[in-house]
Design an enzyme around this catalytic site. Structure first.
Site, short mmCIF file in Angstrom:
data_model
loop_
_atom_site.label_atom_id
_atom_site.label_comp_id
_atom_site.label_asym_id
_atom_site.label_seq_id
_atom_site.Cartn_x
_atom_site.Cartn_y
_atom_site.Cartn_z
N ARG A 21 0.82 -1.21 0.00
CA ARG A 21 0.00 0.00 0.00
C ARG A 21 0.86 1.27 0.00
O ARG A 21 0.50 2.28 -0.63
CB ARG A 21 -0.92 -0.02 1.23
CG ARG A 21 -1.93 1.10 1.24
CD ARG A 21 -2.95 0.90 2.35
NE ARG A 21 -3.98 1.93 2.33
CZ ARG A 21 -4.33 2.64 3.40
NH1 ARG A 21 -3.74 2.43 4.56
NH2 ARG A 21 -5.26 3.56 3.29
N HIS B 82 0.33 4.50 -2.48
CA HIS B 82 0.08 5.87 -2.01
C HIS B 82 1.21 6.81 -2.40
O HIS B 82 1.00 8.00 -2.56
CB HIS B 82 -0.16 5.87 -0.50
CG HIS B 82 -1.55 5.44 -0.14
ND1 HIS B 82 -2.23 5.93 0.94
CD2 HIS B 82 -2.39 4.57 -0.74
CE1 HIS B 82 -3.44 5.37 1.00
NE2 HIS B 82 -3.55 4.52 0.00
N ASN C 273 -4.04 8.63 4.88
CA ASN C 273 -2.77 8.11 5.37
C ASN C 273 -2.63 8.09 6.89
O ASN C 273 -2.03 7.17 7.45
CB ASN C 273 -1.61 8.94 4.78
CG ASN C 273 -1.53 8.83 3.27
OD1 ASN C 273 -1.94 7.82 2.70
ND2 ASN C 273 -1.02 9.87 2.63
N HIS D 99 -6.28 -5.66 -2.60
CA HIS D 99 -7.07 -5.88 -1.38
C HIS D 99 -7.30 -7.37 -1.13
O HIS D 99 -8.06 -7.73 -0.24
CB HIS D 99 -8.39 -5.10 -1.44
CG HIS D 99 -8.20 -3.61 -1.31
ND1 HIS D 99 -9.23 -2.69 -1.44
CD2 HIS D 99 -7.09 -2.86 -1.07
CE1 HIS D 99 -8.75 -1.47 -1.29
NE2 HIS D 99 -7.47 -1.53 -1.07
C1 HEM Z 1 -9.10 2.16 -5.83
C2 HEM Z 1 -9.13 2.83 -4.77
C3 HEM Z 1 -8.67 2.37 -3.41
C4 HEM Z 1 -9.25 2.73 -2.24
C5 HEM Z 1 -10.45 3.66 -2.03
C6 HEM Z 1 -8.51 2.09 -1.18
C7 HEM Z 1 -8.80 2.25 0.15
C8 HEM Z 1 -8.23 1.53 1.17
C9 HEM Z 1 -8.61 1.60 2.55
C10 HEM Z 1 -9.70 2.50 3.12
C11 HEM Z 1 -7.85 0.71 3.24
C12 HEM Z 1 -7.90 0.43 4.74
C13 HEM Z 1 -7.08 1.48 5.50
C14 HEM Z 1 -7.36 1.46 6.98
O1 HEM Z 1 -8.47 1.13 7.37
O2 HEM Z 1 -6.44 1.84 7.74
C15 HEM Z 1 -6.96 0.08 2.29
C16 HEM Z 1 -6.03 -0.89 2.60
C17 HEM Z 1 -5.15 -1.42 1.69
N1 HEM Z 1 -4.98 -1.01 0.38
FE1 HEM Z 1 -6.27 0.12 -0.68
N2 HEM Z 1 -7.52 1.34 -1.72
C18 HEM Z 1 -7.57 1.48 -3.08
C19 HEM Z 1 -6.69 0.91 -3.99
C20 HEM Z 1 -5.55 0.21 -3.65
C21 HEM Z 1 -4.49 -0.14 -4.55
C22 HEM Z 1 -4.43 0.25 -6.03
C23 HEM Z 1 -3.56 -0.84 -3.82
C24 HEM Z 1 -2.23 -1.40 -4.25
C25 HEM Z 1 -1.83 -1.63 -5.47
C26 HEM Z 1 -4.07 -0.94 -2.47
C27 HEM Z 1 -3.47 -1.65 -1.45
C28 HEM Z 1 -3.99 -1.77 -0.16
C29 HEM Z 1 -3.51 -2.73 0.81
C30 HEM Z 1 -2.47 -3.81 0.56
C31 HEM Z 1 -4.23 -2.50 2.00
C32 HEM Z 1 -4.05 -3.21 3.35
C33 HEM Z 1 -2.97 -2.48 4.13
C34 HEM Z 1 -2.69 -3.05 5.51
O3 HEM Z 1 -3.28 -4.06 5.92
O4 HEM Z 1 -1.85 -2.43 6.20
N3 HEM Z 1 -5.25 -0.27 -2.40
N4 HEM Z 1 -7.20 0.60 1.05
#
Ligand code: HEM
Ligand SMILES: *[C@@H]1O[C@H](CO)[C@@H](O)[C@H](O)[C@H]1NC(C)=O
Ligand SMILES: *[C@@H]1O[C@H](CO)[C@@H](O)[C@H](O)[C@H]1NC(C)=O
Ligand SMILES: *[C@@H]1O[C@H](CO)[C@@H](O)[C@H](O)[C@H]1NC(C)=O
Length: 320
Positions: free
Chosen positions: A63, A67, A95, A194
């Site tokens: 992630r 970002h 973030n 995800h």
């Molecule tokens: C398309 C729009 C996207 C949205 C709105 C989004 C939003 C989010 C949100 C809200 C979380 C949870 C954060 C939290 O609750 O602290 C998350 C986690 C995550 N996102 Fe996304 N995301 C998107 C796209 C992506 C993309 C493109 C990637 C990587 C290529 C990605 C990788 C991740 C990963 C791996 C997690 C888990 C992180 C962890 O467990 O520490 N996301 N994302």
């Protein structure tokens, strides 16, 4: 309107690939082959150790690279820490109290400064650590293009503008990704990230209490740990196998088990939008792996600084 594999869509994505390749013309997979031959193995060992300690760290590192790239390009701007006069990306809404893994990147940087002084950029460390995280969690490997340099500035506003909240609808994400040279297919396949990691209650509460396209037993079980008031930081997995990089994210979406509103938007179940693509990846894990690897290379090529632009930071948290 659906986003399908029409010949027009294929033509557009071929064009986008060509443009991304041109933009990343100065990046190369062998960039450190002579200047720092141990760079890749150093990063891989550190990532493997971190993921062995805590599998979620693989998701967190993946992630971080996303970002970074979506705000001012892949320039390690996400790593610049606040100080008395500077408010950077880390304090932006998507973030703050959410991004993790900074200490893993910092420890890798310390090792690389000891072996190859001021040679390996923080932006490249993020890109390689993301790939190694995917591999450590069972996903596909791919050669990482290298030679990015580190940015000298950024600001919080740019992060808030470029990273949309999970309450956003599909059309806005299609537009946002298009602005980065990424297609609707890239949007679906990259959000397939995800397949690993977790989210906090505050990011999926409104889905549990206000939406109808959600599997009922799934919603009921999540409400127990994500009440209408309180428990904001309680965690739930983004798919049914949060420590495995597989295609369960897509089969879960078809079952109405998308955790975030933005995830379920990729599969509305009425044949609109990107429903057809989600079905492709749910049915064909090899295709997901191949397309994910290719899309990560395109995402990693968003507006890199190269040549004499920017700098090689000595400490990823601050400019030299
Ligand atoms: C398309 C729009 C996207 C949205 C709105 C989004 C939003 C989010 C949100 C809200 C979380 C949870 C954060 C939290 O609750 O602290 C998350 C986690 C995550 N996102 Fe996304 N995301 C998107 C796209 C992506 C993309 C493109 C990637 C990587 C290529 C990605 C990788 C991740 C990963 C791996 C997690 C888990 C992180 C962890 O467990 O520490 N996301 N994302
Ligand atoms: C942040 O950067 C953007 C783009 O360079 C610029 O338009 C904006 O004025 C900056 N905001 C602040 C608060 O510096
Ligand atoms: C890097 O800079 C940050 C912010 O100034 C500081 O807190 C940290 O200790 C530094 N790291 C190293 C390894 O010097
Ligand atoms: C604060 O951090 C920014 C970004 O790293 C840097 O440009 C600036 O020089 C720093 N200011 C101080 C007082 O350390």
């Amino acid at each position: 309107m659906g986003y399908s594999y029409s010949s027009a869509a294929v033509a557009v994505s071929v064009l986008v690939v060509a443009l991304a390749a041109a933009a990343s013309g100065q990046l190369s997979t062998t960039f450190y082959a002579s200047s720092c031959p141990t760079a890749l193995s150093t990063i891989r060992s550190a990532v493997n150790a971190a993921v062995a300690r805590e599998p979620r760290m693989g998701a967190s590192l993946l992630r971080l690279h996303f970002h970074d790239c979506f705000v001012q390009g892949c320039d390690a701007s996400i790593l610049l820490a606040d100080n008395a006069t500077f408010r950077g990306e880390q304090g932006a809404f998507p973030n703050v109290n959410s991004l993790r893994g900074f200490e893993v990147i910092s420890s890798i940087k310390t090792q690389l400064e000891a072996s190859c002084r001021q040679t390996v950029s923080c932006a490249d460390i993020l890109a390689v650590a993301a790939r190694d995280s995917v591999v450590a969690l069972g996903g596909p490997s791919y050669p990482v293009e290298l030679g990015r340099r580190d940015g000298m500035t950024t600001n919080q506003t740019m992060a808030n503008t470029n990273l949309h909240p999970p309450t956003t609808d599909l059309g806005n994400f299609v537009t946002s990704f298009a602005g980065k040279g990424l297609s609707p297919t890239d949007l679906v396949v990259l959000t397939g990230a995800h397949t690993v990691g977790v989210a906090q209650c505050t990011n999926f509460r409104s889905r549990l209490y206000g939406e109808s396209n959600i599997n009922a037993p799934f919603a009921a079980s999540l409400r127990a740990s994500c009440p209408q008031a309180g428990g904001d930081t309680n965690l739930a997995p983004l798919d049914s196998t949060p420590n495995a990089f597989d295609n369960a994210f897509f089969t879960d979406l078809i079952a109405g088990r998308g955790l975030l509103h933005s995830d379920q938007e990729l599969y509305r179940g009425d044949g609109s939008g990107t429903d057809a693509l989600v079905r492709v990846y749910a049915a064909n894990p090899a295709r997901f792996n191949a397309d994910f690897a290719a899309a990560m290379v395109r995402m990693g090529a968003i507006r890199p600084l190269t040549g004499t632009q920017g700098e090689i930071r000595l400490n990823c948290s601050r400019v030299n």
